[in-house]
Scaffold this active site. Structure first.
Site, PDB file in Angstrom:
ATOM      1  N   HIS A  67     -57.220 110.766  -1.083  1.00 34.92           N
ATOM      2  CA  HIS A  67     -56.161 111.774  -1.176  1.00 34.92           C
ATOM      3  C   HIS A  67     -56.230 112.511  -2.519  1.00 34.92           C
ATOM      4  O   HIS A  67     -56.189 113.754  -2.563  1.00 34.92           O
ATOM      5  CB  HIS A  67     -54.802 111.085  -1.027  1.00 34.92           C
ATOM      6  CG  HIS A  67     -53.638 112.008  -1.113  1.00 34.92           C
ATOM      7  ND1 HIS A  67     -52.858 112.334  -0.030  1.00 34.92           N
ATOM      8  CD2 HIS A  67     -53.100 112.699  -2.171  1.00 34.92           C
ATOM      9  CE1 HIS A  67     -51.905 113.174  -0.403  1.00 34.92           C
ATOM     10  NE2 HIS A  67     -52.027 113.405  -1.706  1.00 34.92           N
ATOM     11  N   GLU A  68     -56.353 111.743  -3.616  1.00 35.54           N
ATOM     12  CA  GLU A  68     -56.370 112.373  -4.943  1.00 35.54           C
ATOM     13  C   GLU A  68     -57.631 113.199  -5.167  1.00 35.54           C
ATOM     14  O   GLU A  68     -57.578 114.280  -5.765  1.00 35.54           O
ATOM     15  CB  GLU A  68     -56.231 111.310  -6.033  1.00 35.54           C
ATOM     16  CG  GLU A  68     -54.956 110.495  -5.986  1.00 35.54           C
ATOM     17  CD  GLU A  68     -53.703 111.342  -5.864  1.00 35.54           C
ATOM     18  OE1 GLU A  68     -53.688 112.498  -6.349  1.00 35.54           O
ATOM     19  OE2 GLU A  68     -52.725 110.846  -5.280  1.00 35.54           O
ATOM     20  N   HIS A 101     -57.446 116.573  -3.747  1.00 38.22           N
ATOM     21  CA  HIS A 101     -56.756 117.520  -4.637  1.00 38.22           C
ATOM     22  C   HIS A 101     -57.740 118.233  -5.567  1.00 38.22           C
ATOM     23  O   HIS A 101     -57.568 119.412  -5.892  1.00 38.22           O
ATOM     24  CB  HIS A 101     -55.713 116.793  -5.491  1.00 38.22           C
ATOM     25  CG  HIS A 101     -54.350 116.735  -4.891  1.00 38.22           C
ATOM     26  ND1 HIS A 101     -53.601 117.866  -4.627  1.00 38.22           N
ATOM     27  CD2 HIS A 101     -53.587 115.689  -4.484  1.00 38.22           C
ATOM     28  CE1 HIS A 101     -52.441 117.520  -4.094  1.00 38.22           C
ATOM     29  NE2 HIS A 101     -52.408 116.196  -3.994  1.00 38.22           N
TER      30      HIS A 101
END
Length: 209
Positions: A173-174, A177
């Site tokens: 998820h990170e 980003h």
């Protein structure tokens, strides 16, 4: 000699590419450097544009990198249940993330500089995710069950490790980003995909990243 000159130019160009801009340095050092940086929101047009940009590598030895790392942790700690944060979420399009390590004793928060996923398992998890930068949004997403990660620390030391389960989900998820990928957009792209569901989520109530 030509090869040596070429390598020198290549190394210098990479170092220059990692240098922070004056605007980035200003954001990192604004206000009290011991406090949290504001978390960018998709509801703000300018902040949303920053969240959609692709991040570049950062010099781990730059003193401003250490300040950014520290303030990002404060930003994450200021949230209600957040388990990860990426530099674009505080306005800096550079490759820095924080992740809560549910795969380690004490479940510590750890930072990662210039992280790269070099391998992902074909087997995937289905589980809930939210995002600190997207208010009132939560949905189910597919993530690889196991990943292999490479990154450096603030001393420039390089590491490689294999991560699995819920912690691997947070990493994915990170790192999304860092490529300007938001889960609100990811959901649309996954509509026609099919996966095998595997339950590897340990802390389903804290999935805001």
């Amino acid at each position: 000699m030509k090869k040596i000159a070429f390598l020198f130019v290549l190394i210098m160009s990479l170092l220059n590419a990692q240098k922070l801009t004056s605007d980035e340095i200003f954001i990192i050092n604004q206000g009290d450097v011991a406090t949290a940086l504001p978390i960018y929101q998709t509801t703000d047009e300018n902040q949303h544009r920053t969240l959609l940009k692709i991040s570049t590598e950062i010099d781990p030895l730059d003193k401003n990198t250490a300040i950014l790392v520290k303030r990002m942790k404060e930003s994450l700690l200021s949230t209600d249940g957040g388990v990860g944060i990426a530099a674009p979420q505080v306005g800096i399009n550079r490759k820095v993330i924080w992740v809560q390590r549910f795969d380690k004793p004490g479940e510590p928060l750890e930072y990662f500089i210039n992280p790269v996923i070099i391998w992902r398992s074909e087997l995937q998890n289905l589980g809930p995710e939210g995002d600190l930068s997207i208010p009132d949004f939560r949905d189910q997403f597919y993530r690889s069950k196991i990943i292999q990660l490479e990154y450096v620390d603030l001393k420039g030391q390089k590491y490689s490790e294999i991560v699995e389960g819920f912690t691997a989900v947070i990493f994915q998820h990170e790192i999304d980003h860092l490529f300007g990928i938001l889960i609100s957009d990811k959901k649309e792209k996954e509509k026609n995909n099919s996966y095998q569901k595997v339950d590897a989520f340990k802390k389903a109530d804290s999935v805001t990243r």
